[in-house]
Design a protein around this motif. Structure first.
Motif, PDB file in Angstrom:
ATOM      1  N   PRO A 106      82.662  53.774  34.299  1.00 36.57           N
ATOM      2  CA  PRO A 106      82.313  52.363  34.525  1.00 36.57           C
ATOM      3  C   PRO A 106      82.836  51.439  33.415  1.00 36.57           C
ATOM      4  O   PRO A 106      83.235  50.301  33.675  1.00 36.57           O
ATOM      5  CB  PRO A 106      80.784  52.356  34.538  1.00 36.57           C
ATOM      6  N   SER A 118      80.721  55.626  42.589  1.00 36.41           N
ATOM      7  CA  SER A 118      80.199  56.740  41.792  1.00 36.41           C
ATOM      8  C   SER A 118      79.830  57.927  42.665  1.00 36.41           C
ATOM      9  O   SER A 118      79.205  57.767  43.713  1.00 36.41           O
ATOM     10  CB  SER A 118      78.910  56.321  41.072  1.00 36.41           C
TER      11      SER A 118
ATOM     12  N   LYS B   8      66.020  45.887  37.138  1.00 35.11           N
ATOM     13  CA  LYS B   8      66.295  45.714  38.558  1.00 35.11           C
ATOM     14  C   LYS B   8      65.040  46.013  39.372  1.00 35.11           C
ATOM     15  O   LYS B   8      64.266  46.910  39.020  1.00 35.11           O
ATOM     16  CB  LYS B   8      67.429  46.657  38.975  1.00 35.11           C
ATOM     17  N   ASP B  93      78.706  43.231  43.799  1.00 31.73           N
ATOM     18  CA  ASP B  93      78.997  44.593  43.358  1.00 31.73           C
ATOM     19  C   ASP B  93      78.672  44.757  41.871  1.00 31.73           C
ATOM     20  O   ASP B  93      78.358  43.776  41.177  1.00 31.73           O
ATOM     21  CB  ASP B  93      80.410  45.037  43.738  1.00 31.73           C
ATOM     22  N   SER B  94      78.718  46.002  41.395  1.00 30.16           N
ATOM     23  CA  SER B  94      78.283  46.297  40.029  1.00 30.16           C
ATOM     24  C   SER B  94      79.018  45.458  38.996  1.00 30.16           C
ATOM     25  O   SER B  94      78.436  45.003  38.017  1.00 30.16           O
ATOM     26  CB  SER B  94      78.536  47.768  39.696  1.00 30.16           C
ATOM     27  N   ALA B  98      77.361  43.080  36.332  1.00 29.93           N
ATOM     28  CA  ALA B  98      77.634  43.305  34.911  1.00 29.93           C
ATOM     29  C   ALA B  98      78.222  42.047  34.276  1.00 29.93           C
ATOM     30  O   ALA B  98      77.893  41.708  33.131  1.00 29.93           O
ATOM     31  CB  ALA B  98      78.589  44.487  34.743  1.00 29.93           C
ATOM     32  N   ASP B 122      70.689  52.142  44.661  1.00 34.96           N
ATOM     33  CA  ASP B 122      72.119  52.407  44.917  1.00 34.96           C
ATOM     34  C   ASP B 122      72.628  53.634  44.158  1.00 34.96           C
ATOM     35  O   ASP B 122      73.674  54.179  44.489  1.00 34.96           O
ATOM     36  CB  ASP B 122      72.968  51.169  44.606  1.00 34.96           C
ATOM     37  N   CYS B 124      74.171  53.993  41.407  1.00 38.39           N
ATOM     38  CA  CYS B 124      75.551  53.876  40.926  1.00 38.39           C
ATOM     39  C   CYS B 124      75.682  54.278  39.465  1.00 38.39           C
ATOM     40  O   CYS B 124      76.660  54.903  39.070  1.00 38.39           O
ATOM     41  CB  CYS B 124      76.047  52.452  41.092  1.00 38.39           C
ATOM     42  N   GLN B 126      76.326  52.259  36.983  1.00 40.12           N
ATOM     43  CA  GLN B 126      77.556  51.598  36.540  1.00 40.12           C
ATOM     44  C   GLN B 126      77.333  50.371  35.669  1.00 40.12           C
ATOM     45  O   GLN B 126      78.091  50.128  34.728  1.00 40.12           O
ATOM     46  CB  GLN B 126      78.364  51.135  37.767  1.00 40.12           C
ATOM     47  N   VAL B 127      76.315  49.587  36.034  1.00 43.81           N
ATOM     48  CA  VAL B 127      76.218  48.229  35.479  1.00 43.81           C
ATOM     49  C   VAL B 127      76.199  48.173  33.938  1.00 43.81           C
ATOM     50  O   VAL B 127      76.989  47.429  33.347  1.00 43.81           O
ATOM     51  CB  VAL B 127      75.003  47.484  36.101  1.00 43.81           C
ATOM     52  N   THR B 215      83.214  40.043  45.315  1.00 48.04           N
ATOM     53  CA  THR B 215      82.630  41.356  45.542  1.00 48.04           C
ATOM     54  C   THR B 215      83.645  42.220  46.263  1.00 48.04           C
ATOM     55  O   THR B 215      84.054  41.911  47.372  1.00 48.04           O
ATOM     56  CB  THR B 215      81.315  41.204  46.339  1.00 48.04           C
TER      57      THR B 215
END
Ligand SMILES: Cc1cc2nc3c(=O)[nH]c(=O)nc-3n(C[C@H](O)[C@H](O)[C@H](O)COP(=O)(O)OP(=O)(O)OC[C@H]3O[C@@H](n4cnc5c(N)ncnc54)[C@H](O)[C@@H]3O)c2cc1C
Ligand SMILES: Nc1ncnc2c1ncn2[C@@H]1O[C@H](COP(=O)(O)O)[C@@H](O)[C@H]1O
Lengths: 327, 250
Positions: A106, A118, B8, B93-94, B98, B122, B124, B126-127, B215
């Motif tokens: 990321p 992911s 979140k 999206d992430s 971010a 989600d 993910c 990632q953020v 996005t």
């Protein structure tokens, strides 16, 4: 632009099962898009792994290492891949999901300003503008279709869902690439790593996993019985969060949403209830065996073979039966 | 010292999420929401750093709609000093989330960002790492212990990695992502809940933060897991051994 680059962290003396799966993902994704796939080996063992990696059907195997890549840090690895990609073009840049790629992919996505998916389970389709994946969401209880609309994207793949590529007729070209002279790794230093030593197979490599829950009542009671079973089977040992929280086993043995995700041939769940977070890490195992005193335990919902029994009786009996057969 | 905690709103940790009858969206009507469990750990860690002494402000931030107000209040009730909500609706999206959080970090100039390692909806993860990348700050993922240096200029973090426990040091400012064993989050006290209602919640518009992104990653549908045929119940260990042998599994 339809090619895929698979990045492999070259830190061990051999390629792992996950590395081979990542290569499998690469070849699958590239053929879905009608392109080729390449490998980048990154880290201290890059050169020595290159001849093995060259047998995996990639077009080119690139190797990159430097002092700054000796010990992994997210900052150095992300900036090394960023530098490598400069002036080169791949449709997808991929790696197997691991604690390292969870951290640096990321970051790399942000440095490159590209979207990322992911821990994907499947490539649905791929063309030059759009790539579609399936991945698990909501503690592994649902599958989501994710579309990335961009000419370039990053992806991590769940190793257990991808077969290694077919053996190649011809070895790949090997190309050594110089690492950038100064990698940006602002303010981070690696101090050390502490790993529980074990002679048993690694969780991610093992064909059989014996997994223990709170019902084993700890190191003085049920866990040694399960260890004996594991050793009789040549199996790896896994655990629930409850077991790790109690200090009975080290964190690297935790299976589940926040531990490792595994899918061995056989998963033997002993004295664990089967919480949704635990199921998220093992439900794709080929055959699941559960031993639990509670006939209502949710682990029985996913078990292929369920035995309602006290583990303190059943585990020694099972070990003895398997030993007798072996000897 | 200032600590920024990202948070979140996610469905309750054990909620069973179902797909709507149409098949492409989620049926969330009867689902309760809470602060993402890993973000709760991040809030708790920030409060512990504050309680360890010194002048410390704890600011919580979320990107989301009006409905997220409740989760900000939960964090304020635990003890955070104030909250920021970046107003957004629809799918971001992430990288866009971010981007918005990094913009808030540039405004607030915290010494440390604490985040969760994963959002349990989600999934993910990632953020926060994207945020660290955008800010050019060091990061540590899957943290199970955090220790601030005496002069508060660096952190020593233990991370739960695949191979075991990894220790790293980070110069501040940095981004750290909480894992399950970092701490045990407290419950909000009654006075905490009363006070929370009076604490400031600032609402910012996404475009105020210079959001220019689009996005590019979208969830377009959901499916149930494939049904697995029911398993076999066995009565004895002997039967189990036979079943495993028959299938050549042992
Ligand atoms: C955000 C979050 C993330 C999480 N991530 C994970 C994760 O990654 N992995 C994970 O495992 N958990 C995770 N958890 C925790 C999870 O919710 C459960 O608490 C945990 O999995 C329970 O562990 P257990 O099955 O060992 O214990 P329990 O649920 O207490 O189950 C013990 C079982 O042992 C059985 N038993 C007792 N005595 C015997 C006996 N003598 N013989 C046979 N059976 C017996 C009981 O019937 C019971 O079913 C997470 C939780 C949260 C909130
Ligand atoms: N909309 C959001 N608002 C604030 N923080 C978020 C948001 N989405 C994700 N995060 C943070 O990033 C972490 C990981 O989320 P994710 O990348 O969605 O798995 C969460 O635990 C939060 O700390």
């Amino acid at each position: 632009m339809t090619d895929t680059l698979v990045v492999i962290q070259a830190a061990a003396a051999e390629l792992s099962k996950s590395d081979l799966s990542a290569a499998g993902f690469g070849s699958q994704a590239a053929s879905a898009a009608g392109g080729a796939y390449d490998i980048l080996l990154l880290g201290p063992m890059a050169s020595s792994l290159s001849s093995t990696a060259a047998g995996l059907g990639a077009r080119t195997v690139f190797t990159m290492s430097s002092g700054e890549l000796e010990a992994y840090t997210a900052e150095a690895y992300a900036s090394a891949v960023e530098a490598f990609l400069e002036g080169r073009s791949w449709r997808l840049v991929a790696a197997a999901t691991s604690s390292s790629t969870k951290e640096y992919f990321p970051r790399l996505a942000a440095l490159l300003d590209v979207p990322m998916a992911s821990d994907v389970l499947k490539v649905e389709s791929s063309d030059s503008q759009r790539v579609v994946f399936t991945r698990a969401v909501f503690v592994g209880n649902l599958l989501a279709t994710v579309e990335l609309e961009a000419p370039r994207a990053l992806v991590t793949c769940r190793a257990s869902e991808f077969e290694p590529p077919a053996a190649a007729a011809e070895p790949s070209a090997i190309h050594e690439v110089e690492a950038p002279s100064e990698l940006a790794h602002p303010g981070k230093s690696f101090v050390g790593i502490e790993a529980a030593s074990s002679d048993r197979p690694d969780l991610k490599e093992a064909d059989i996993i014996v997994s223990v829950g709170r019902g084993t009542r700890g190191l003085e009671e049920g866990i040694p019985l399960c260890e004996k079973l594991a050793d009789t089977l040549g199996a790896a040992l896994g655990a629930t969060r409850a077991v790790v929280d109690a200090g009975w086993m080290a964190n690297e043995f935790q299976i589940g949403q926040t531990g490792k995700i595994v899918a061995p041939e056989v998963y033997i769940a002993i004295g664990l209830s089967g919480s949704i977070q635990h199921l998220a890490g093992m439900r794709n195992s080929k055959t699941i065996v559960a031993i639990n005193t509670d006939p209502e335990a949710p682990i029985f919902d996913v078990a292929d073979f369920g035995l309602v029994a006290d583990l303190f009786d059943a585990v020694p009996e099972l070990t003895a039966a398997l030993e007798k057969r072996g000897g | 010292m200032k600590l920024l905690v990202t948070l979140k709103r996610t469905p309750q940790r054990d909620a069973r999420i179902r797909i709507s009858e149409a098949g492409d969206s989620l049926d969330l009507d009867n689902v309760q929401f809470e602060v993402n469990p890993f973000d709760e750990l991040a809030v708790e860690e920030a409060l512990r750093i504050r309680e360890a002494g010194g002048e410390v402000e704890v600011v919580v931030v979320t990107v989301g709609g009006e409905e997220c107000q409740q989760q900000l209040i939960s964090a304020l009730a635990m003890g955070a000093d104030r909250a920021v909500r970046v107003e957004s609706s629809g799918q971001l999206d992430s990288l866009r989330v971010a981007g918005a959080l990094a913009a808030v970090a540039r405004r607030e100039e915290p010494d440390l960002v604490l985040a969760g390692k994963l959002a349990v909806d989600d999934e993910c993860g990632q953020v926060p790492a994207m945020m660290a990348g955008l800010l050019g700050w060091p990061q540590a993922n899957q943290a199970s212990s955090i220790e601030l240096s005496e002069d508060a200029s660096s952190l020593r973090v233990v991370c739960e990695v695949d191979a075991g426990l990894e220790t790293v040091t980070l110069a501040l400012p940095a981004v750290v992502m909480a894992d399950l064993r970092l701490n045990e989050p407290r419950y909000a006290s009654l006075p905490g809940i009363m006070k929370a209602k009076k604490k400031p919640v600032e609402v910012l518009a996404l475009d105020e933060l210079g959001d220019a992104g689009s996005t590019r990653s979208r969830v377009t549908g959901f499916r149930a897991l494939e049904e697995k045929p029911p398993g076999v119940r066995l009565d004895t260990v002997e039967e189990l051994v036979r079943a495993l042998e028959e299938r050549k599994l042992v």
